[in-house]
Design an enzyme around this catalytic site. Structure first.
Site, short mmCIF file in Angstrom:
data_model
loop_
_atom_site.label_atom_id
_atom_site.label_comp_id
_atom_site.label_asym_id
_atom_site.label_seq_id
_atom_site.Cartn_x
_atom_site.Cartn_y
_atom_site.Cartn_z
CB THR A 1 -0.88 -0.09 1.07
OG1 THR A 1 -1.36 1.42 1.08
CG2 THR A 1 -0.24 -0.15 2.49
CG ASP B 1 -2.79 4.80 1.68
OD1 ASP B 1 -2.66 6.10 1.29
OD2 ASP B 1 -3.95 4.22 1.65
#
Lengths: 414, 414
Positions: A142, A144
């Protein structure tokens, strides 16, 4: 001998295909699998019978592994499908395990974020419950960087490198006029500020942009923000602000939800966080202001990926194969940082339940007291992750990535 | 011997510093100038006494020319200053020519767009009127590619390469889910569609994005647009649309001005063109839709510049020096395309009055009849301009560009 299966899920990153390449290479090198299958669109490929023979691709496409490592987005496609609790509805489980049997799958590798780790958890728990010995391993990804246990996630380092480089280029762009201006750069991150914090790496001996950095981990106070901008304008002609899309006010409400705008049809539209800060500045400070949303470019710009990131994504994929051969299941491979200088990372693993559905935030002490910048600890953490530039092959003036037309439907003939 | 002066003006491109490097190299090689000066922030540097000794920079900074060629934005800064008509107010002229005399300037090179060519026109006309023999030469630059006479402008090829590469990466990004979606990409260009048209180069053997392309040269008809999108959705799961910020309706009104939104303060805010198309689709088609504005990244991403573009920008800079030594003034250097295959470009020049204040549009026959795509002629035109990838030096994980801190004010001590 039997076979193995791999799939991808969640949002794209530029490193997730490198983990896929690592799984393929690891499976080939282990000599423990006849055929490596890929499920198209995550577990959905199992449900609707869309499996790809990756062993064949490896034979057919020259430099397949190398091209795969450097291609953005997801070679096997993605899905947002979530499995039900098998105690309530075991139909999809029966269907999936039937497919596992049909294709003689000994190991299933699932590359994804914390939702995907929930799928790994459910499938491996179900396998144990029915006494099936299949090994199911999660591989993190990810941009993120918000997965727990692992030091960081594949995809983050490349996105961080793209964001830092872009902020440097924006710094150059804004420096040309001898008048005051404010430029707001909105960066992805609903819950965690890892990506926005990485913008700090744009600073160098002459570039001080971004001058202000706001993460979702600290409540956003409009009055303090206006004071921050005014103070920065006293020091710099052209103030650049990096802000997470997910910043929230003291009541925990997204800033982007506090300044809804109405379109001409009278419908309320959520404007972006950058636009909201733009309005706030326009209302309170007389200065030229502009907002820039980096948007999906930060997760798809493979031409600006980090060699460190791509390399680790590959290693994690290989390590997942090793774990399956050691008999592990229901675990996610992890990166364990041993030291920063020299930067050393070992591969490890953790029970997926330590990851599924959880979010790792930027520690409060890695953000300055005022909440408008990150500290040296954050810089020390992120800096090694962006290092190294890949050689990208170009054809006809644009990057030469792997053909993904197998993801398209057959809606057209010409 | 006497000296020469160079300055930059208008908006940034990633090639304008290469033209500056060409001027410096040409001036050095000619052995006709003692000192090469740069005026900071365009002609404003002359008005407020901010001149930089570029000959000294060349001695002090290792690899100065090479670094300059690959650094984005404007090393000498920019201005939006427009000279008055000298018949009405000759004060700034007297001041500027006084500076020319003081610094013993024989030739002044001004790198910029059509506003800057107006400045070249005014200064050279004034020089002739007062019998001053200074040579004043314009060098084109603009990512918009909308200058007349010259085949194309430095900065355009690199922006086109960035746009095409980014659209390819967006194509990959949107391909991962087996559901319908529409992605709108807003590209710069208020009056001309050169940049948006270049997105066509993202298409390759597997990538058909962008599936629709809308330029300002053709009136935008909302009903036809909705039909276009529906038709594209019948052929492709994930439809990508490239649109110029400057598209206008049949009445010549900017689309972005037709769907103003009201913010929470009750003020009308112009939303971007991409956002407007997003609203139109949301109102008329049930599909997931998103808009992406590439914004200033398309003009500042030097890490993705075109070697063809950077090389020609340099050649044009050198050619400007040659023209001044041939005694020309009040002209702009031009690129003349001799052939496409092999791609051959010669350097020429034209009276700046053929350029100043004029806009070159995409020919109607380079756009398809429906007005939702470009034709092969457009592709043949733009394709050679994006070829070639520079080797960009990185330091600490981000590009190593030239220090531009001389453009910053001395507002801070630490």
């Amino acid at each position: 001998m039997r076979n193995c299966l791999v799939a991808q899920s969640g949002g794209p990153t530029v490193a997730i295909n490198s983990s896929l390449a690592g799984v393929i290479q690891g499976a080939v090198d282990s000599r423990q699998f006849d055929t490596i299958y890929g499920s198209l669109n995550g577990v959905q490929g199992l449900l609707n019978g869309k499996l790809m023979n990756l062993s064949k691709k490896l034979e057919e496409i020259p430099m397949f592994i190398e091209l795969l490592k450097k291609s953005p987005s997801m070679y096997l496609g993605s899905c947002r499908y979530q499995l039900p609790d098998y105690n309530e509805d075991d139909a999809p489980y029966a269907y999936i395990f039937n497919k596992f049997e049909k294709y003689e799958i000994d190991a299933f590798f699932y590359i994804g974020g914390n939702d995907s780790m929930d799928t790994v958890d459910k499938l491996s728990t179900y396998a144990k419950a029915i006494g099936n010995d299949i090994k199911i391993i999660g591989i993190p990804k990810t941009i993120d960087n918000d997965l727990c246990v692992t030091d960081h996630t594949p995809g983050y380092g490349s996105a961080a490198k793209y964001i830092a480089s872009t902020l440097l280029e924006i710094g150059h762009d804004t420096s040309i006029y001898p008048i005051n201006s404010v430029t707001i750069v909105e960066i992805m991150g609903r819950d965690a500020g890892w990506l926005t914090g990485a913008s700090v790496l744009a600073r160098n001996k002459y570039n001080f942009a971004p001058h202000l950095i706001y993460l979702p981990e600290v409540p956003f106070v409009e009055k303090e923000f206006i004071d921050d901008v005014k103070a920065a304008m006293n020091r710099y002609n052209n103030v650049v602000i990096a802000v997470s899309e997910g910043i929230k006010n003291e009541n925990g409400k997204y800033i982007s939800a506090t300044t809804a705008v109405e379109d001409t049809f009278g419908h309320s539209q959520l404007s972006g966080t950058g636009k909201c800060l733009e309005y706030i500045i326009k209302q309170n400070i007389q200065v030229k202001v502009r907002s820039v949303e980096i948007n999906i470019l930060q997760r798809s710009a493979a031409h600006m990926s980090s060699v460190t990131d791509i390399g680790e994504a590959f290693r994690l994929g290989r390590h997942a194969v090793n774990l399956s051969l050691e008999g592990k299941s229901g675990v996610m491979v992890t990166a364990i940082r041993r030291s920063n200088n020299p930067y050393v990372v070992d591969m490890g693993d953790t029970d997926v339940r330590n990851v599924a559905g959880l979010v790792k935030h930027v520690p409060r002490e890695w953000i300055n007291e005022r909440g408008n910048d990150v500290t040296q600890q954050f810089i020390d953490y992120v800096y090694p992750l962006i290092l190294g530039e890949p050689v990208i092959k170009f054809e006809n003036g644009i990057p030469d990535y792997l053909d993904v037309s197998h993801l398209f439907p057959d809606k057209f003939d010409d």
